[in-house]
Design an enzyme around this catalytic site. Structure first.
Site, mmCIF file in Angstrom:
data_model
loop_
_atom_site.group_PDB
_atom_site.id
_atom_site.type_symbol
_atom_site.label_atom_id
_atom_site.label_comp_id
_atom_site.label_asym_id
_atom_site.label_seq_id
_atom_site.Cartn_x
_atom_site.Cartn_y
_atom_site.Cartn_z
ATOM 1 N N LYS A 98 -4.967 6.344 1.769
ATOM 2 C CA LYS A 98 -5.511 7.418 1.061
ATOM 3 C C LYS A 98 -6.637 8.054 1.882
ATOM 4 O O LYS A 98 -7.053 8.985 1.884
ATOM 5 C CB LYS A 98 -6.258 7.213 -0.444
ATOM 6 N N LYS A 130 -12.892 -1.742 7.194
ATOM 7 C CA LYS A 130 -13.539 -1.009 6.551
ATOM 8 C C LYS A 130 -14.911 -0.832 6.997
ATOM 9 O O LYS A 130 -15.588 0.283 6.899
ATOM 10 C CB LYS A 130 -13.427 -1.248 4.865
ATOM 11 N N LYS A 183 -0.869 1.973 8.228
ATOM 12 C CA LYS A 183 -0.407 1.777 6.941
ATOM 13 C C LYS A 183 -0.761 2.952 6.189
ATOM 14 O O LYS A 183 -1.774 3.625 6.280
ATOM 15 C CB LYS A 183 -1.382 0.622 6.544
HETATM 16 P P1 AMP Z 1 -5.364 0.588 -3.378
HETATM 17 O O1 AMP Z 1 -4.841 1.991 -3.228
HETATM 18 O O2 AMP Z 1 -5.927 -0.082 -2.142
HETATM 19 O O3 AMP Z 1 -6.029 0.128 -4.626
HETATM 20 O O4 AMP Z 1 -4.007 -0.372 -3.324
HETATM 21 C C1 AMP Z 1 -3.292 -0.536 -4.692
HETATM 22 C C2 AMP Z 1 -1.859 -1.344 -4.239
HETATM 23 O O5 AMP Z 1 -1.032 -0.601 -3.398
HETATM 24 C C3 AMP Z 1 -2.299 -2.866 -3.611
HETATM 25 O O6 AMP Z 1 -1.226 -3.750 -4.323
HETATM 26 C C4 AMP Z 1 -1.671 -2.522 -2.269
HETATM 27 O O7 AMP Z 1 -1.538 -3.604 -1.551
HETATM 28 C C5 AMP Z 1 -0.795 -1.393 -2.139
HETATM 29 N N1 AMP Z 1 -0.629 -0.786 -1.144
HETATM 30 C C6 AMP Z 1 -1.514 0.267 -0.666
HETATM 31 N N2 AMP Z 1 -1.051 0.714 0.494
HETATM 32 C C7 AMP Z 1 -0.048 0.279 0.823
HETATM 33 C C8 AMP Z 1 0.908 0.598 1.723
HETATM 34 N N3 AMP Z 1 0.779 1.557 2.913
HETATM 35 N N4 AMP Z 1 2.365 -0.150 1.772
HETATM 36 C C9 AMP Z 1 2.588 -1.096 0.722
HETATM 37 N N5 AMP Z 1 1.594 -1.304 -0.309
HETATM 38 C C10 AMP Z 1 0.342 -0.600 -0.071
#
Ligand code: AMP
Ligand code: TRP
Length: 325
Positions: free
Chosen positions: A194, A111, A191
């Site tokens: 968003k 980040k 990965k």
């Molecule tokens: P975030 O959107 O960063 O708050 O992530 C929310 C949840 O989604 C967390 O448990 C992340 O580990 C999971 N997550 C986000 N992106 C991925 C991805 N590309 N593959 C698997 N899990 C994901």
């Protein structure tokens, strides 16, 4: 019942990486554990954000999670900033966490590169707040995708350190890994995220989902339809793992290796399976969007319940650290 805690940031559209890496797993756990799920707005402000968008993003995150099956009768859903004990405990943890540990975190390094103009202290401290989220409820398990494993490991270290220094308060939480812990983006390289436009949004219009899927990268070694492919190297196959039946997936695996199924054929199958799975979810989301007062009430009830637990644990923490009145 053992307790589960997990969180999601209200930073934009929820994608199928979030769904397969986290939310689907969260839903599957709600009857067997005391589950607490949190919309982590204090984490979301560690990168650039629009203050006038925050409220609607929080609501949308709640709606999508509820639409996916987080039934508020069977688990708690709330907004992090509604329970200020999260930041209070994070402050205490800040004072036992070496800076070096935080500078080593992969997410901080990534980040910092993405947001060079805004490398703030909150971004560095992000995993400490995450540790506070988890430990404030003495959670035993943390269901998250692979990108968060390192943060849970740090949480365990913080728990150990606190317990050693002040006396036993916190259990050491363990990761609960989903079946698909890492979903790559449609570029097949990074990965799904968003912050890069490589995602399939859970609520995007169907034709846009198909358009994106049609262009998505598969096994790059498979240049022509008659070339045999390797599903282990194909992100479309990984994504399909979250939506298809075992028999179908086995047949596709064979068809890909023998070049009897082309990549576009496979994408069409994934599209059909994915939409069959997502349509009821998308319908519920649409309904909830028309019932904002109900969603607000759910979040308020969630905060009330979680606040009661948080206050009790904070009292214990303050007593141990000598900060009690
Ligand atoms: P975030 O959107 O960063 O708050 O992530 C929310 C949840 O989604 C967390 O448990 C992340 O580990 C999971 N997550 C986000 N992106 C991925 C991805 N590309 N593959 C698997 N899990 C994901
Ligand atoms: N950092 C997590 C993510 O980006 C979100 C999060 C915040 C979280 N606090 C948490 C996840 C506590 C699990 C437990 O995905």
């Amino acid at each position: 019942m053992k307790r589960i805690f997990s969180g999601i940031q209200p930073t934009g559209e929820i994608h199928i990486g979030n769904y397969l890496g986290a939310i689907q797993n969260w839903v599957s756990l709600i009857d067997d554990y005391d589950c607490i799920y949190c919309i982590v707005d204090y984490h979301a402000i560690t990168i650039d954000f629009e203050s006038h968008m925050m409220k609607s993003q929080i609501m949308e995150t709640a709606i999508v999670n509820m639409g996916c099956g987080l039934d508020p009768e069977r688990c708690s859903l709330f907004v992090q900033s509604h329970v200020p004990e999260h930041t209070e405990l994070a402050w205490i943890f800040n004072c036992i966490t070496p800076i070096g540990e935080l500078e080593r975190m992969t997410q901080f390094k990534d980040k910092s590169k993405q947001h060079r103009h805004n490398i703030n202290i909150g971004l560095l401290n992000y995993p400490v707040l995450q540790a506070a989220d988890i430990l404030l409820y003495k959670a035993h398990f943390v269901p998250v995708g692979e990108d968060q494993f390192q943060h849970v490991e740090l949480t365990r270290e913080i728990a150990r350190k606190f317990n050693r220094r002040f006396g036993e308060v916190f259990p050491e939480p363990q990761v609960l890994s989903p079946n698909t812990p890492r979903i790559l983006g449609l570029d097949g390289k990074k990965k799904m995220s968003k912050s890069i436009n490589n995602y399939l949004g859970l609520t995007e219009p169907e034709d846009e989902i198909w358009e994106k899927l049609r262009k998505a990268v598969t096994d790059e070694a498979r240049k022509r339809r008659r070339d045999p492919g390797n599903p282990d190297r194909c992100n479309i196959f990984t994504i399909h793992g979250g939506f298809g039946s075992r028999e179908d997936l086995e047949a596709i695996d064979r068809g890909c290796r023998e070049a009897t199924i082309g990549c576009v054929d496979h994408k069409r199958m994934l599209y059909e399976d994915m939409m069959a799975h997502l349509t009821p979810i998308r319908n519920r989301i649409r309904e909830l969007r028309g019932n904002i007062d109900y969603v607000k009430e759910v979040l308020e009830n969630g905060a009330t319940r979680c606040k009661a637990i948080a206050v009790e644990v904070m009292d214990e923490v303050k007593a141990k650290t000598g900060l009690a009145r």
